[in-house]
Design an enzyme around this catalytic site. Structure first.
Site, PDB file in Angstrom:
ATOM      1  N   ASP A  13       0.807  -1.224   0.000  1.00 13.81           N
ATOM      2  CA  ASP A  13       0.000   0.000   0.000  1.00 13.81           C
ATOM      3  C   ASP A  13       0.841   1.275   0.000  1.00 13.81           C
ATOM      4  OD1 ASP A  13      -2.261  -1.635   0.105  1.00 13.81           O
ATOM      5  OD2 ASP A  13      -2.179  -1.699   2.299  1.00 13.81           O
ATOM      6  N   GLU A  14       1.974   1.223  -0.637  1.00 12.57           N
ATOM      7  CA  GLU A  14       2.868   2.381  -0.670  1.00 12.57           C
ATOM      8  C   GLU A  14       2.448   3.408  -1.718  1.00 12.57           C
ATOM      9  OE1 GLU A  14       3.788  -0.764  -1.186  1.00 12.57           O
ATOM     10  OE2 GLU A  14       5.287  -1.377   0.290  1.00 12.57           O
ATOM     11  N   LYS A  16       1.843   2.052  -5.085  1.00  8.52           N
ATOM     12  CA  LYS A  16       2.421   1.459  -6.304  1.00  8.52           C
ATOM     13  C   LYS A  16       1.545   1.702  -7.522  1.00  8.52           C
ATOM     14  CE  LYS A  16       2.370  -2.528  -4.282  1.00  8.52           C
ATOM     15  NZ  LYS A  16       2.018  -2.118  -2.918  1.00  8.52           N
ATOM     16  N   ASN A  38      -5.301 -10.228  -3.696  1.00  7.48           N
ATOM     17  CA  ASN A  38      -5.004  -9.669  -2.370  1.00  7.48           C
ATOM     18  C   ASN A  38      -4.532  -8.220  -2.521  1.00  7.48           C
ATOM     19  OD1 ASN A  38      -2.702 -10.687  -3.654  1.00  7.48           O
ATOM     20  ND2 ASN A  38      -1.713 -11.412  -1.800  1.00  7.48           N
ATOM     21  N   GLY A  40      -4.549  -4.315  -3.822  1.00  9.67           N
ATOM     22  CA  GLY A  40      -5.538  -3.282  -4.121  1.00  9.67           C
ATOM     23  C   GLY A  40      -4.770  -2.020  -4.456  1.00  9.67           C
ATOM     24  N   HIS A  41      -4.742  -1.655  -5.725  1.00  7.83           N
ATOM     25  CA  HIS A  41      -3.933  -0.525  -6.196  1.00  7.83           C
ATOM     26  C   HIS A  41      -4.847   0.593  -6.667  1.00  7.83           C
ATOM     27  CE1 HIS A  41      -0.349  -3.424  -7.126  1.00  7.83           C
ATOM     28  NE2 HIS A  41      -0.736  -3.455  -5.879  1.00  7.83           N
ATOM     29  N   THR A 304      -8.433  -3.351  -0.422  1.00  5.48           N
ATOM     30  CA  THR A 304      -9.067  -4.624  -0.752  1.00  5.48           C
ATOM     31  C   THR A 304     -10.076  -5.035   0.316  1.00  5.48           C
ATOM     32  OG1 THR A 304      -7.208  -5.352  -2.077  1.00  5.48           O
ATOM     33  CG2 THR A 304      -8.568  -7.094  -1.153  1.00  5.48           C
ATOM     34  N   ARG A 309      -5.609   0.507   8.518  1.00  5.51           N
ATOM     35  CA  ARG A 309      -4.198   0.103   8.519  1.00  5.51           C
ATOM     36  C   ARG A 309      -3.525   0.621   9.784  1.00  5.51           C
ATOM     37  NH1 ARG A 309      -3.532   2.389   2.447  1.00  5.51           N
ATOM     38  NH2 ARG A 309      -4.601   0.734   1.337  1.00  5.51           N
TER      39      ARG A 309
HETATM   40  P1  GDP Z   1      -0.754   0.312  -3.529  1.00  6.90           P
HETATM   41  O1  GDP Z   1      -1.373  -0.939  -3.052  1.00  6.90           O
HETATM   42  O2  GDP Z   1       0.719   0.366  -3.256  1.00  6.90           O
HETATM   43  O3  GDP Z   1      -1.055   0.645  -4.959  1.00  6.90           O
HETATM   44  O4  GDP Z   1      -1.385   1.489  -2.618  1.00  6.90           O
HETATM   45  P2  GDP Z   1      -2.946   1.675  -2.262  1.00  6.90           P
HETATM   46  O5  GDP Z   1      -3.638   2.167  -3.455  1.00  6.90           O
HETATM   47  O6  GDP Z   1      -3.470   0.470  -1.581  1.00  6.90           O
HETATM   48  O7  GDP Z   1      -2.845   2.797  -1.136  1.00  6.90           O
HETATM   49  C1  GDP Z   1      -2.209   4.025  -1.377  1.00  6.90           C
HETATM   50  C2  GDP Z   1      -3.237   5.123  -1.141  1.00  6.90           C
HETATM   51  O8  GDP Z   1      -2.553   6.369  -1.065  1.00  6.90           O
HETATM   52  C3  GDP Z   1      -4.225   5.286  -2.282  1.00  6.90           C
HETATM   53  O9  GDP Z   1      -5.456   5.730  -1.759  1.00  6.90           O
HETATM   54  C4  GDP Z   1      -3.594   6.375  -3.153  1.00  6.90           C
HETATM   55  O10 GDP Z   1      -4.544   7.104  -3.918  1.00  6.90           O
HETATM   56  C5  GDP Z   1      -3.004   7.253  -2.081  1.00  6.90           C
HETATM   57  N1  GDP Z   1      -1.814   8.020  -2.483  1.00  6.90           N
HETATM   58  C6  GDP Z   1      -0.752   7.629  -3.223  1.00  6.90           C
HETATM   59  N2  GDP Z   1       0.179   8.611  -3.256  1.00  6.90           N
HETATM   60  C7  GDP Z   1      -0.314   9.628  -2.525  1.00  6.90           C
HETATM   61  C8  GDP Z   1       0.204  10.903  -2.140  1.00  6.90           C
HETATM   62  O11 GDP Z   1       1.288  11.305  -2.495  1.00  6.90           O
HETATM   63  N3  GDP Z   1      -0.598  11.672  -1.309  1.00  6.90           N
HETATM   64  C9  GDP Z   1      -1.820  11.253  -0.872  1.00  6.90           C
HETATM   65  N4  GDP Z   1      -2.519  12.048  -0.072  1.00  6.90           N
HETATM   66  N5  GDP Z   1      -2.329  10.054  -1.224  1.00  6.90           N
HETATM   67  C10 GDP Z   1      -1.568   9.253  -2.030  1.00  6.90           C
HETATM   68  P1  IMO Z   2      -0.955  -4.207  -2.201  1.00  8.36           P
HETATM   69  O1  IMO Z   2      -0.490  -4.779  -3.521  1.00  8.36           O
HETATM   70  C1  IMO Z   2      -0.999  -4.601   2.125  1.00  8.36           C
HETATM   71  C2  IMO Z   2      -1.041  -8.673   3.736  1.00  8.36           C
HETATM   72  C3  IMO Z   2      -2.279  -9.118   4.481  1.00  8.36           C
HETATM   73  C4  IMO Z   2      -1.648 -10.070   5.489  1.00  8.36           C
HETATM   74  C5  IMO Z   2      -0.538 -10.738   4.669  1.00  8.36           C
HETATM   75  C6  IMO Z   2      -0.935 -12.080   4.068  1.00  8.36           C
HETATM   76  O2  IMO Z   2      -2.221  -3.469  -2.271  1.00  8.36           O
HETATM   77  O3  IMO Z   2       0.155  -3.462  -1.537  1.00  8.36           O
HETATM   78  P2  IMO Z   2      -2.484 -12.770   2.014  1.00  8.36           P
HETATM   79  O4  IMO Z   2      -3.926 -12.510   1.727  1.00  8.36           O
HETATM   80  O5  IMO Z   2      -1.559 -12.251   0.963  1.00  8.36           O
HETATM   81  O6  IMO Z   2      -2.204 -14.213   2.331  1.00  8.36           O
HETATM   82  O7  IMO Z   2      -2.176 -11.965   3.378  1.00  8.36           O
HETATM   83  O8  IMO Z   2      -0.241  -9.829   3.627  1.00  8.36           O
HETATM   84  N1  IMO Z   2      -1.292  -8.172   2.364  1.00  8.36           N
HETATM   85  C7  IMO Z   2      -1.224  -6.886   2.024  1.00  8.36           C
HETATM   86  N2  IMO Z   2      -1.025  -5.781   2.787  1.00  8.36           N
HETATM   87  N3  IMO Z   2      -1.134  -4.490   0.789  1.00  8.36           N
HETATM   88  C8  IMO Z   2      -1.302  -5.587   0.010  1.00  8.36           C
HETATM   89  O9  IMO Z   2      -1.298  -5.533  -1.339  1.00  8.36           O
HETATM   90  C9  IMO Z   2      -1.417  -6.848   0.632  1.00  8.36           C
HETATM   91  N4  IMO Z   2      -1.602  -8.113   0.181  1.00  8.36           N
HETATM   92  C10 IMO Z   2      -1.525  -8.912   1.254  1.00  8.36           C
HETATM   93  O10 IMO Z   2      -2.926  -8.037   5.111  1.00  8.36           O
HETATM   94  O11 IMO Z   2      -1.024  -9.328   6.517  1.00  8.36           O
HETATM   95 MG    MG Z   3      -2.898  -1.574  -1.794  1.00  9.51          MG
END
Ligand code: GDP
Ligand code: IMO
Ligand code: MG
Length: 429
Positions: A13-14, A16, A38, A40-41, A304, A309
């Site tokens: 959830d960085e 990406k 698993n 969620g981007h 997802t 968090r």
């Molecule tokens: P991913 O799984 O690494 O693709 O990240 P997620 O989408 O799960 O979670 C990142 C969240 O941070 C999303 O809601 C993005 O829209 C948001 N996001 C990403 N970069 C930034 C940023 O620079 N500032 C803010 N406020 N939100 C961001």
């Molecule tokens: P993205 O791509 C954050 C975590 C789950 C759990 C562990 C194992 O959006 O960054 P799993 O269902 O894979 O067997 O769960 O990994 N986890 C994530 N945490 N972002 C994700 O994906 C994750 N996918 C799995 O919360 O701790």
């Molecule tokens: Mg994510």
């Protein structure tokens, strides 16, 4: 020409998806190589926000082919839902634009059911999985009893195989006194899914190599993050795939010489969803502040599962570990805007363990849980940075924050994100 690996450098959830969408315009292929739904981007395009789980971020770049590599585990039921949703936003994911490697493994209903049951039975020791069947599917793959995507080419045989899979899962469920699955209904549903997705089957590895040989760029979009890697993360609180650069190689079938850039995406702080050690975790007001209330789409609630968090200060010891195991060539820093108004800021520069100071990241979850963070304090800033489009436009304290990250990790920060929109990412030149 080359593969650009873009992967999570923390616990997932960085941001990406946000960065991959930004870079996808340069690539002829955008590939997922590990994990499944698993992930969620989030991609934010003006007023439109979409979440992808299986489909790579190239979906909104018409010139890019989206591929699901051999290292993935694919739930066809989820894929159908996602493709419909993304097409509703104009993605146009025809069989020409979305390819599934015949060697990717399939997540079937029995895997999903068993993931849920085993989590429930672990009780307080639960991993906090996404309950998407990821662990059981990779287990079957390693045990050589999994079902690969290529098997959907023949829908009738596939239906029989799904039926047998469900009945096998039912044996386990029955032993555990859990409700059984309906093998007839599921095999009919999966036969229909097979017919729908068979035209998307492909030899993705050959496609990737053809693109590389004709001088094109392939963007590999990671799922999860380095600290959730099966081998190098905080085992057993990890996912079941290789999330790191090594996973790009095996998951797509490319050699290391093809990978010219390895981009680690890191938040300006840390978050973790699910159980497991998290040395810089904050409880109370500051943790709540970093998380947000859920009112904004970018607040720290799972893309997802919707779970809140866990949040904490930036952990440079963990980030350096991520840099090492991935061979990062650059870092992208996201969510810097969230730190606005916090005074002072803390960054973790070492761990204390049994009276000793260390900068090595312990992969043993029990040892890591005993580590306490040693912090450096840095001044914060109060200016709104959402409209900054170059480093010099950031307050001096924000520039210093970035410089500290570069100095500690030895990796240059190439891009900074100051908001969730596509337009809010700038290159550091
Ligand atoms: P991913 O799984 O690494 O693709 O990240 P997620 O989408 O799960 O979670 C990142 C969240 O941070 C999303 O809601 C993005 O829209 C948001 N996001 C990403 N970069 C930034 C940023 O620079 N500032 C803010 N406020 N939100 C961001
Ligand atoms: P993205 O791509 C954050 C975590 C789950 C759990 C562990 C194992 O959006 O960054 P799993 O269902 O894979 O067997 O769960 O990994 N986890 C994530 N945490 N972002 C994700 O994906 C994750 N996918 C799995 O919360 O701790
Ligand atoms: Mg994510």
């Amino acid at each position: 020409m080359s593969v650009i690996a873009l992967l999570g450098a923390q616990w997932g959830d960085e941001g990406k998806g946000h960065i991959a969408d930004k870079l996808a315009g340069e690539a002829s292929i955008v590939a997922r190589y590990n994990g499944g739904d698993n992930a969620g981007h989030t991609i934010t395009m003006g007023d439109t926000l979409v979440r992808t789980h299986l489909v790579p971020a190239g979906a909104f770049h018409p010139g890019a082919t989206c591929v699901l590599g051999a290292g993935m585990v694919v739930n066809l039921r989820s894929l159908a839902r996602e493709v419909d949703e993304l097409n509703g936003h104009g993605a146009n994911l025809t069989p020409d634009r979305l390819k599934i490697d015949v060697a990717a493994h399939l997540v079937l209903p029995g895997h999903v059911a068993l993931d849920g049951v085993s989590e429930q039975r672990r009780g307080v020791g639960a991993i906090g999985t996404t309950r998407r069947g990821i662990g059981p599917t990779y287990t079957d793959k390693a045990a050589r009893i999994g079902l690969r995507a290529g098997s959907i080419a023949e829908a009738d045989t596939f239906a029989e195989t799904v039926w047998a899979h469900v009945e096998r899962a039912n044996l386990n469920l029955r032993d555990l006194f859990e409700p059984e699955l309906d093998a007839d209904a599921l095999s009919a549903e999966y036969a229909a899914l097979a017919k729908r997705f068979a035209p998307h089957l492909s030899n993705v590895t050959a496609l990737v190599h053809a693109a590389l040989e004709s001088g094109q760029t392939v963007l590999a979009e990671g799922a999860q993050g380095a600290l959730l890697d099966l081998d190098h993360g905080t085992y057993p609180f990890v996912t079941s795939s290789s999330t790191i650069t090594g996973g790009v190689l095996t998951g797509l079938g490319v050699g290391p010489r093809h990978v010219t850039r390895v981009i680690g995406v890191a938040k300006a702080f840390c978050s973790r969803v699910g159980a497991g050690p998290f040395p810089t975790e904050l409880h109370g007001e500051m943790g709540d502040r970093l998380r947000g209330t859920g009112a904004n789409p970018w607040d720290e609630f799972g893309s997802t599962t919707g779970r809140p968090r866990r949040t904490g200060w930036l952990d440079l010891v963990a980030l350096k570990h991520a840099a090492r195991i991935n061979g990062l060539t650059e870092l992208v820093l996201t969510k810097l805007d969230i730190l606005t108004g916090i005074e002072p800021l803390h960054i973790c520069t070492a761990y204390a363990h049994h009276g000793q100071s260390t900068t090595d990241f312990a992969r043993d979850a029990a040892v890591l849980a005993e580590c306490t963070p040693v912090y450096a304090e840095l001044p914060g800033w109060t200016e709104d940075i959402g409209s900054a489009r170059r480093l010099a436009a950031l307050p001096r304290a924000a520039q210093e924050y970035i410089r500290q990250i570069e100095t500690f990790t030895g990796i240059p920060v190439s891009h900074v994100s100051v908001g969730p929109d596509r337009s809010q990412i700038f290159a550091v030149t």
